[in-house]
Every structure is written in C-alpha cells, then in structure tokens.
Design a protein around this motif. Structure first.
Motif: not given
Length: 231
Positions: A126-132, A117-124
């Motif tokens: 946000l991707y890095i934050t979730v991965a961290v 669901w977070l990946s649907s926002f297409n925000n780089q």
C-alpha cells in the motif's frame, strides 16, 4: 550550517555525513566557502543534528498542512463542479484544460490528506502504491501546466493553426507522464537497454554486440574528423 563529506565507513558501511577535517571559512546570504584537508565527496548541510521537532510544533505544522490541503481540495472541487455542470463554461479549450489540471491537483491533495490513514494499515504494498500515485498525479499536474502554456502560445499566434482532435491529443500527453514517452520511448539508449534486460527471442538485444558496434562507430570518428579538418 556545516561543511561535511560523505564517509563510507560510517553506519556499518552504509555511509554518513562527517565533519572531520572540514570547516566553514565564509558564509553569507549568497554562498558558503568550505575548507577541507582531504579530497572526497563534499557538501553543505543546513542541519546536521536533525533536531527532533517537539510535539506542539509538530501538531501545529500538521494542522496548517491539513488546513491548507483541505481548503485547496475544497476550492478545486467547487471549481470542477461549476465547470462540469454549467455547459457554457466547459465548451472552450481553456476550460477543458483547466478541468484536467484541477482534477490532477485535486487527486494529489486528496491522496496527501488520506496518506496518514492509509499508513496506519502497515502494508508495504500500500505504501508503494500511494507513493506511485502521488508521483504520478504530481507529474500529471506539471504536464497540464506545460500544456496550458502551449495552448496560450497557440492562441496568441497571429496565424492560427488547426490541430485535429486538439483536446484528445492534449489528454494523451497530459494523462499518459508525456515524460515517460519523452524519456523512455523516444530515447534510443533506453530502448536498447530495455531490449537487453526485458525482451527475449528475436526482440532481445545482445549487450556486448551493441557495445562493440558503438565502439566500432566511435573508432571511425577521429579519422573522419581528421580528414575533414585537413580538407
């Protein structure tokens, strides 16, 4: 299974695996023997073609993954509620360690479940934050597993050792990537490189002077060793 080497000329200079000049000579359950007619970086790949999974298999695997993570998160949540609401369950040290471990695992499962669901926002960012955070909670879970084994070691010793602020120290080690303290703060080479690249003023360390001191100290070692051996 394929014997391959890393070809630096493929993909416009980005590199890629190549099977040219390499072949599988022997393969069994324990090891694989590769023969190559050149010297370079070698490896063994299980699936070189990277076959695309069909839609039905992908949906089945996705449902299994979500069902497993959801069931795990549900059981962890129930366990946390029981130990936090029942006073007699949270008094002893093993229960407190278990609560911290389950909290880390619960956060890891929840982040994994909401990741699509977070990946649907297409925000780089946000991707890095979730991965961290995924990486952080995974390391925290491993740290608490190690701390649980340390507590079992202390509990099984014949002579008990009193440690003041026992759980507080465990929380600092468990939630504060113990791994970061050990691999960054306690290693002299890492501290020196941080002073070279990230500090300024009197805290900044000259990289060349540091290397010159290291070379000087190394230069004296053979003479000391030769003197000791002759003695």
């Amino acid at each position: 299974m394929h014997c391959v080497f890393w070809d630096f000329t493929k993909n416009n200079g980005l590199g890629g695996w190549n099977t040219s000049g390499c072949e599988v000579k022997h393969r069994d359950m324990n090891y694989t023997i590769c023969y190559c007619n050149h010297l370079t970086h070698f490896g063994v790949l299980l699936d070189l073609t990277r076959t695309v999974i069909d839609g039905v298999t992908h949906r089945i695997l996705t449902l299994i993954t979500y069902a497993g993570c959801g069931a795990s998160a549900l059981c962890l949540g129930v366990l946390l509620v029981m130990h936090l609401t029942l006073d007699k369950l949270r008094r002893d040290y093993p229960s407190k360690i278990l609560v911290n471990l389950c909290t880390a695992l619960l956060m890891l499962n929840l982040l994994f479940l909401v990741n699509p669901w977070l990946s649907s926002f297409n925000n780089q960012g946000l991707y890095i934050t979730v991965a961290v955070f995924l990486h952080y909670f995974l390391l925290v879970a491993f740290s608490w597993m190690g701390l649980e084994s340390v507590h079992m070691y202390f509990a099984l010793k014949v002579f008990r050792i009193y440690i003041p602020n026992y759980i507080l120290k465990f929380c600092i080690a468990g939630w504060g990537l113990f791994i970061f303290v050990y691999h960054c703060l306690m290693k002299e080479t890492v501290r020196k490189q941080c002073r070279v690249h990230f500090c300024w003023g009197r805290f900044r360390l000259n990289n060349y002077s540091d290397w010159s001191r290291a070379e000087t100290s190394v230069g004296y070692r053979p003479r000391n060793l030769e003197h000791k051996l002759s003695f």
